[in-house]
Design a protein around this motif. Structure first.
Motif, PDB file in Angstrom:
ATOM      1  N   HIS A  92       0.864  -1.175   0.000  1.00 28.89           N
ATOM      2  CA  HIS A  92       0.000   0.000   0.000  1.00 28.89           C
ATOM      3  C   HIS A  92       0.904   1.230   0.000  1.00 28.89           C
ATOM      4  N   PRO A  93       1.355   1.678  -1.169  1.00 29.67           N
ATOM      5  CA  PRO A  93       2.345   2.768  -1.219  1.00 29.67           C
ATOM      6  C   PRO A  93       1.889   4.048  -0.534  1.00 29.67           C
ATOM      7  N   ASP A  94       0.596   4.340  -0.551  1.00 24.45           N
ATOM      8  CA  ASP A  94       0.122   5.562   0.084  1.00 24.45           C
ATOM      9  C   ASP A  94       0.320   5.531   1.596  1.00 24.45           C
ATOM     10  N   LEU A  95       0.328   4.331   2.176  1.00 31.07           N
ATOM     11  CA  LEU A  95       0.504   4.212   3.626  1.00 31.07           C
ATOM     12  C   LEU A  95       1.974   4.302   4.037  1.00 31.07           C
TER      13      LEU A  95
ATOM     14  N   ALA B 104       4.160   6.482   2.274  1.00 31.67           N
ATOM     15  CA  ALA B 104       4.727   7.667   1.627  1.00 31.67           C
ATOM     16  C   ALA B 104       5.306   8.669   2.618  1.00 31.67           C
ATOM     17  N   ARG B 105       4.794   8.677   3.836  1.00 33.18           N
ATOM     18  CA  ARG B 105       5.228   9.673   4.814  1.00 33.18           C
ATOM     19  C   ARG B 105       6.557   9.271   5.452  1.00 33.18           C
TER      20      ARG B 105
ATOM     21  N   HIS C 219      11.843   7.034   4.401  1.00 34.56           N
ATOM     22  CA  HIS C 219      10.583   6.302   4.292  1.00 34.56           C
ATOM     23  C   HIS C 219      10.682   4.999   5.076  1.00 34.56           C
TER      24      HIS C 219
ATOM     25  N   GLU D  37       3.169  16.143   8.848  1.00 31.87           N
ATOM     26  CA  GLU D  37       3.198  15.458   7.554  1.00 31.87           C
ATOM     27  C   GLU D  37       4.335  15.923   6.649  1.00 31.87           C
TER      28      GLU D  37
ATOM     29  N   SER E 289       5.209   3.343  10.429  1.00 34.20           N
ATOM     30  CA  SER E 289       4.187   4.291   9.999  1.00 34.20           C
ATOM     31  C   SER E 289       3.006   4.286  10.960  1.00 34.20           C
TER      32      SER E 289
ATOM     33  N   ARG F 146      -6.974   4.386   7.758  1.00 35.12           N
ATOM     34  CA  ARG F 146      -6.558   3.802   6.475  1.00 35.12           C
ATOM     35  C   ARG F 146      -5.849   2.462   6.678  1.00 35.12           C
TER      36      ARG F 146
END
Length: 440
Positions: free
Chosen positions: A5-8, A10-11, A438, A431, A420, A394
Motif C-alpha cells: 500500500h504505497p500511500d501508507l 509515503a510519509r 521512508h 506530515e 508508519s 486507512r
C-alpha cells in the motif's frame, strides 16, 4: 508476500530508537542534567554502557554515523585518553550505584583503534564500574581485521560482534564507497569463530543504487552460508540534504519505492525460509538466540542500538555524540570531538543536547515501543486516544490492524508498516517533516 500500500508508506517517519527522537533534542540541557541523572541511579538499578569510537579507516559514502577518518595516531590517542577521563568521571559520580549488565562499543569502527588500546579500555571499564562479568559487544569493520584483533577479542571475552557487511556485490560496494572483498568478510568470520565469539551479526542493506533483486538474493545466500546468529537488514536512506557525503551516490540509480518494498519482502521471505525468526521489522535471529527468544516471550525492547533483549532502563553513553538514556531524560554528548574534549577536560560532563521526558511522553514512548516490539499498544491512558483511531483508519481499512476496545493489535501483514503506524502516537510529527527516511 506482504500487501503493498504505497500511500501508507509515503510519509517519512523516524526509526523510533527513542521517544522523543533525537530530532527533538534541544540545547536546554547540560552538565547539571547528567550529574542529577547519575545521582538518581538506584544502587541495584540495571545499567548498560555504550562507548562511541567516532573513527573509521575509510569513510563510506552512505553512512550517517558521527565518524571521521582514523588517519592520525595522535588524534586517536588523544580521544582515548579523554575517554578514560570520562569513564573515571562517570564512575566517580555513580559511586558504586547501579549494576552494569552490558557494555557495547560502537562507532564509527571501534577496531580503528589498536587492539592493545581496546584491551586497556576494557580493563579500565571493568575496574571503574566493578563489572567483571558484564558481557561485551563490539562493532567491527571487516576490512583489515586480523589475528591481533581476534586475539584481544578472545582475551577480553567479547561475546557479540557485529560486522558492517551491507552487500557482497563488488559493483554495489563501489557505488556506495565501501569496497571490501568477500574474502575479508569470510576471514573476519573465521577469526571471530576461532576467538570463541558465539554471536555474530551482519548488517545488510537493500535499496542501494543499482541493486537488483538477483544481487540482493546473492548477498543473502552468501550470508546464510556464513551462518551469523543475527542479521539487520536496513533500507538505504538517501538524505543528502542531511548527510553531504551521500551526494557522491548516484541518486538516479536508486530503486523506486515499489522495488524497495519488493526487496524488503524478498529478504524477509528468504531469511525466514532459512530458519531465521523475524524480530521487529528489520532484524532477524536464529530461534535459539536471546533476541529471537525475547521476541517470542514479548520482552523485546528497542534502544539506540535497535531491537534488543537488554532489560536495562538506563544506558550511559560515553564518548563524543554518545546518548545516555534515563527514565526521565535523554542526554547527548557534544557531537564535535573538540567540544567534547573541552568539556571533559574542564571537569564537566559533555552533555550538549537532549530532552527531559514528561510522564506523558514516557507513556507515548511505551505505546510506540509496543507497536514496534510486540505489535500491540494500549491507548487507554493517552489523552489523545480518541484522535489516534482516525489517524489509523486507512491502516485499519487495509486490514493491517484491528482494535480491541482501546487496545491496538497489528496483523501479520503489518510488519513493514509498523513504523508508519507507530507515528500515529508521536505528538511531535507533522506530515511535511523531511528529516527522516521512508518506512521501507
Amino acid at each position: 508476500m506482504w500487501p503493498h500500500h504505497p500511500d501508507l508508506l509515503a510519509r517519512p517517519v523516524p526509526r523510533y530508537t527513542s521517544y522523543p527522537t533525537a530530532a527533538e533534542f534541544g540545547d536546554g540541557v547540560g552538565h547539571e542534567d547528567m550529574a542529577a541523572a547519575l545521582d538518581a541511579v538506584e544502587p541495584d538499578a540495571d545499567v548498560s554502557l555504550y562507548l562511541h569510537i567516532p573513527y573509521c579507516r575509510a569513510i563510506c559514502w552512505y553512512c550517517g554515523c558521527n565518524t571521521g577518518a582514523a588517519n592520525r595516531t595522535a588524534r586517536l590517542d588523544a580521544y582515548l585518553a579523554r575517554l578514560h577521563g570520562e569513564i573515571d568521571r562517570v564512575a566517580t559520580r555513580l559511586a558504586g550505584r547501579g549494576r552494569i549488565g552490558r557494555i557495547a562499543f560502537g562507532g564509527g569502527s571501534p577496531n580503528a583503534i589498536s587492539p592493545d588500546a581496546f584491551a586497556v579500555l576494557v580493563g579500565h571499564l571493568r575496574r571503574a564500574f566493578a563489572c567483571d562479568d558484564a558481557p561485551l559487544s563490539l562493532e567491527i569493520d571487516p576490512r583489515g581485521f586480523a589475528q591481533d584483533w581476534a586475539s584481544v577479542i578472545a582475551e577480553t571475552g567479547v561475546a557479540r560482534v557485529s560486522l558492517g557487511v551491507q552487500t557482497f556485490d563488488p559493483l554495489l560496494q563501489a557505488a556506495i564507497g565501501r569496497v571490501q572483498p568477500r574474502e575479508d568478510i569470510i576471514r573476519a568470520v573465521s577469526l571471530l569463530r576461532g576467538a570463541g565469539v558465539g554471536s555474530i551479526n551482519f548488517d545488510l542493506m537493500y535499496g542501494l543504487p543499482g541493486q537488483t533483486d538477483a544481487a540482493l538474493q546473492a548477498t543473502l545466500d552468501e550470508t546464510i552460508a556464513l551462518a551469523p546468529e543475527r542479521l539487520a537488514v536496513f533500507g538505504y536512506a538517501h538524505v543528502p540534504h542531511l548527510i553531504p557525503r551521500q551526494r557522491r551516490i548516484d541518486a538516479t540509480a536508486l530503486p523506486g519505492a515499489a522495488a524497495r518494498f519488493a526487496q524488503a519482502a524478498a529478504a524477509h521471505e528468504r531469511l525466514t525460509a532459512a530458519g531465521y525468526r523475524a524480530v521487529g521489522f528489520d532484524h532477524f535471529a536464529k530461534p535459539d538466540d536471546p533476541l529471537a527468544q525475547a521476541a517470542a516471550k514479548g520482552t523485546l525492547r528497542r534502544n539506540f542500538q535497535g531491537f534488543t533483549d537488554d532489560p536495562a532502563d538506563i544506558l550511559i553513553g560515553l564518548g563524543a555524540s554518545a546518548i545516555s538514556v534515563f527514565p526521565d531524560r535523554l542526554l547527548q554528548n557534544a557531537k564535535k570531538a573538540g567540544e567534547w574534549h573541552q568539556a571533559i577536560g574542564a571537569g564537566r560532563f559533555a552533555t550538549a543536547r537532549g530532552i527531559r521526558r514528561t510522564p506523558l511522553e514516557r507513556r507515548r514512548g511505551a505505546a510506540i515501543a509496543g507497536v514496534l516490539c510486540q505489535g500491540l499498544a494500549d491507548t487507554d491512558d493517552l489523552p489523545e486516544r480518541d484522535a489516534i483511531r482516525p489517524r489509523l483508519s486507512r491502516f485499519e481499512q487495509a486490514g493491517l490492524l484491528r482494535w480491541e476496545g482501546h487496545r491496538l493489535r497489528l496483523t501479520a501483514d503489518a510488519l513493514p508498516y509498523a513504523r508508519s503506524i507507530a507515528a500515529a502516537f508521536d505528538a511531535w510529527r507533522n506530515e511535511d517533516d523531511t528529516r527522516f527516511s521512508h518506512a521501507v
